[in-house]
Write a protein that holds these residues in place. Structure first.
Motif, PDB file in Angstrom:
ATOM      1  N   ASP A 132     180.852 -20.539  70.163  1.00 30.00           N
ATOM      2  CA  ASP A 132     180.526 -20.162  71.531  1.00 30.00           C
ATOM      3  C   ASP A 132     179.790 -21.283  72.254  1.00 30.00           C
ATOM      4  O   ASP A 132     179.105 -22.106  71.630  1.00 30.00           O
ATOM      5  CB  ASP A 132     179.654 -18.897  71.527  1.00 30.00           C
ATOM      6  CG  ASP A 132     179.593 -18.233  72.892  1.00 30.00           C
ATOM      7  OD1 ASP A 132     180.462 -17.404  73.173  1.00 30.00           O
ATOM      8  OD2 ASP A 132     178.680 -18.571  73.657  1.00 30.00           O
TER       9      ASP A 132
ATOM     10  N   VAL B 141     177.080 -14.030  64.100  1.00 27.98           N
ATOM     11  CA  VAL B 141     176.863 -15.406  63.639  1.00 27.98           C
ATOM     12  C   VAL B 141     178.171 -16.192  63.699  1.00 27.98           C
ATOM     13  O   VAL B 141     178.206 -17.351  64.151  1.00 27.98           O
ATOM     14  CB  VAL B 141     176.291 -15.408  62.209  1.00 27.98           C
ATOM     15  CG1 VAL B 141     176.248 -16.832  61.648  1.00 27.98           C
ATOM     16  CG2 VAL B 141     174.894 -14.807  62.199  1.00 27.98           C
ATOM     17  N   TYR B 142     179.265 -15.571  63.273  1.00 27.39           N
ATOM     18  CA  TYR B 142     180.574 -16.234  63.319  1.00 27.39           C
ATOM     19  C   TYR B 142     180.973 -16.538  64.768  1.00 27.39           C
ATOM     20  O   TYR B 142     181.488 -17.618  65.069  1.00 27.39           O
ATOM     21  CB  TYR B 142     181.624 -15.346  62.651  1.00 27.39           C
ATOM     22  CG  TYR B 142     183.024 -15.908  62.706  1.00 27.39           C
ATOM     23  CD1 TYR B 142     183.414 -16.915  61.828  1.00 27.39           C
ATOM     24  CD2 TYR B 142     183.952 -15.434  63.632  1.00 27.39           C
ATOM     25  CE1 TYR B 142     184.700 -17.430  61.875  1.00 27.39           C
ATOM     26  CE2 TYR B 142     185.241 -15.945  63.689  1.00 27.39           C
ATOM     27  CZ  TYR B 142     185.601 -16.948  62.803  1.00 27.39           C
ATOM     28  OH  TYR B 142     186.868 -17.467  62.854  1.00 27.39           O
ATOM     29  N   ALA B 143     180.727 -15.570  65.660  1.00 20.72           N
ATOM     30  CA  ALA B 143     181.071 -15.782  67.069  1.00 20.72           C
ATOM     31  C   ALA B 143     180.224 -16.872  67.692  1.00 20.72           C
ATOM     32  O   ALA B 143     180.694 -17.627  68.553  1.00 20.72           O
ATOM     33  CB  ALA B 143     180.902 -14.478  67.843  1.00 20.72           C
TER      34      ALA B 143
ATOM     35  N   ALA C 174     176.789 -10.379  60.955  1.00 20.44           N
ATOM     36  CA  ALA C 174     177.621 -11.454  60.423  1.00 20.44           C
ATOM     37  C   ALA C 174     178.694 -11.856  61.426  1.00 20.44           C
ATOM     38  O   ALA C 174     178.987 -13.052  61.604  1.00 20.44           O
ATOM     39  CB  ALA C 174     178.259 -11.015  59.105  1.00 20.44           C
ATOM     40  N   ALA C 175     179.281 -10.873  62.108  1.00 16.09           N
ATOM     41  CA  ALA C 175     180.285 -11.176  63.129  1.00 16.09           C
ATOM     42  C   ALA C 175     179.667 -11.952  64.289  1.00 16.09           C
ATOM     43  O   ALA C 175     180.299 -12.853  64.859  1.00 16.09           O
ATOM     44  CB  ALA C 175     180.911  -9.874  63.638  1.00 16.09           C
TER      45      ALA C 175
ATOM     46  N   ILE D 129     179.152 -19.563  66.349  1.00 11.23           N
ATOM     47  CA  ILE D 129     179.538 -20.910  65.912  1.00 11.23           C
ATOM     48  C   ILE D 129     180.456 -21.584  66.925  1.00 11.23           C
ATOM     49  O   ILE D 129     180.329 -22.768  67.222  1.00 11.23           O
ATOM     50  CB  ILE D 129     180.203 -20.839  64.517  1.00 11.23           C
ATOM     51  CG1 ILE D 129     179.180 -20.376  63.470  1.00 11.23           C
ATOM     52  CG2 ILE D 129     180.786 -22.193  64.125  1.00 11.23           C
ATOM     53  CD1 ILE D 129     179.767 -20.149  62.101  1.00 11.23           C
TER      54      ILE D 129
END
Length: 471
Positions: A270, A264-266, A261-262, A268
């Motif tokens: 990058d 996927v957030y990163a 999940a982290a 977005i």
């Protein structure tokens, strides 16, 4: 697919169960490996099929050896051989979860206990079929990848102007005119002629590693599956080791989910989201499970040079860049980034969560709070003492590269990361026992102790045990 419970296994049912278990596991691993390699762009250097086969073999304990002749870069043939010893745990974890789940599901019809002969037959069929498929992948996992000189900054190009060969005439002056200006051209042709590198799966080592891997996965699956039968005579495992094992297993898998999940957030925000997502698919458990023992103060040591420094997370890359055999601790990393202490907080909370789950899943006995607390602390301490060294072993990295393999250019690069297994065992025992005790006391205080115990854990109570509510 269910066990008959009679102790006799029909050959057709046995074969069908093994085929389904192994085929779904390999299909899942191949899918994750292919998608991850495509996202990181590795298929731009070679065929995706052989690369996928090689990555799956690596994921289940195999070995891949690159081989090539890159003498144009100052390397001799013997220096261009370097075994790859980095297991892509993201691929292996998907296969292990599916393989273990399907295997224990095929046993559930046997009840609380299963005959040793039936269990051996079912496990043996899965192991044999697994190794047959692995042998096929070892045969397919051989190919040649092509190094793009532009990616090394040698030839430049539309996306990377100003390469070394473009600068040679300007930098060398009159020397570049020797032979009618052919010197830069001859160097470029020499590089292009030596830019192909192969990789080969070592069949013998891979089959041995695969056998160890699949047996370990089946044993762990039997240990953590609270609703699966155990061999006759070992029914006490339902009340003792299984609650703690399932709790520890659950929080470790949940931690990997949080890591994904982290990622996927990163991705977005990058500049290269595909690279971030591909790396997470292939190696999220590598990073997460390396962080767990590190966050619980297990000491590590290592070093990194060259292009492989880029695969390390911040601030580990700053600590190891260009250095060899450096001690790695939370305190040293926190000197570079104080937020590293949050890793310890997260790991402690994770172990405490395992302690609470252990207490909730362990039947309550008449011995009172002290006896219940001691049982939870004992089994969680024992299992954590075994789990942390295993994580250290799985996430240790040893890679030297003088060439491009699986689409990654890493000339003259190397990385070493190793944790202390004895320290991991000692710290694991301490953290597990403390978490088990705290979790038991909290569960007793709130009335949740034993509330989620498996029905098999209450079928035959130990002397002094009171019936617990089966869920």
């Amino acid at each position: 697919m269910s066990a008959s419970g009679s102790g006799r296994v029909r050959p057709g049912e046995l074969l069908l169960s093994a085929v389904a278990t192994v085929s779904w596991a390999f299909l899942a691993m191949a899918g994750v490996a292919a998608l991850g390699l495509h996202l990181v762009g590795a298929d731009g250097a070679g065929a995706l099929g052989p690369m996928t086969a090689a990555v799956v073999v690596l994921a289940v304990g195999g070995s891949v050896t690159p081989a090539g002749d890159v003498e144009a870069f100052g390397l001799k043939g013997a220096q261009a051989h370097s075994a790859v010893d980095i297991a892509p745990l993201g691929v292996g974890l998907v296969g292990a979860l599916l393989l273990g789940w399907l295997f224990v599901r095929s046993l559930r019809g046997a009840g609380a206990a299963i005959g040793r002969a039936e269990l051996a037959a079912r496990a043996g069929a899965v192991v044999l079929l697994f190794l047959l498929v692995l042998a096929g992948l070892a045969w397919a996992g051989n190919d040649t990848v092509t190094i793009d000189a532009a990616t090394l900054g040698l030839t430049g190009g539309p996306e990377r102007p100003g390469g070394l060969l473009e600068k040679l005439p300007r930098e060398l002056g009159d020397i570049a005119d020797i032979g009618s200006g052919l010197l830069p051209d001859r160097i470029e042709r020499l590089i292009d002629a030596k830019a192909a590198v192969g990789f080969t799966v070592e069949a013998g080592r891979s089959l041995l590693g695969g056998a160890v891997w699949v047996v370990a996965v089946l044993l762990i699956a039997l240990l953590v599956a609270r609703r699966a039968p155990v061999p006759r005579g070992l029914e006490a495992a339902h009340r003792t080791v299984r609650p703690a094992a399932s709790a520890l297993y659950g929080v470790l898998v949940l931690a990997v989910g949080a890591g994904l999940a982290a990622a996927v957030y990163a991705a977005i925000g990058d500049d290269h989201p595909r690279l971030v997502l591909g790396a997470a698919l292939l190696g999220a458990p590598n990073g997460v499970w390396l962080g767990v023992p590190l966050g619980l103060f297990v000491p590590w040591h290592g070093g990194a040079i060259g292009a492989l420094v880029r695969v390390l997370p911040d601030p580990l890359d700053k600590l190891l860049d260009g250095r060899e055999d450096q001690p790695i601790t939370v305190a040293r990393l926190a000197e570079l980034d104080g937020r590293v202490w949050l890793l310890t907080v997260a790991c402690v909370l994770m172990v405490l969560a395992a302690g609470v789950l252990t207490a909730v899943r362990t039947p309550v006995g008449r011995a009172g709070t002290a006896g219940f607390t001691g049982r939870c602390a004992l089994w969680l301490g024992v299992l954590t003492a075994l789990a942390l060294p295993l994580l250290v072993r799985l996430t240790g990295v040893s890679a030297g590269a003088s060439l491009s393999v699986l689409g990654f250019d890493a000339f003259g690069a190397g990385i070493e990361l190793h944790g202390s297994a004895p320290a991991a065992a000692a710290l694991g025992a301490g953290w597990g026992a403390a978490a088990g005790a705290v979790g038991a006391l909290a569960a007793r205080a709130t009335g949740a102790a034993g509330g989620r115990a498996s029905r098999y854990a209450t079928l035959r109570s130990e002397p002094g045990d009171a019936p617990a509510t089966a869920k």
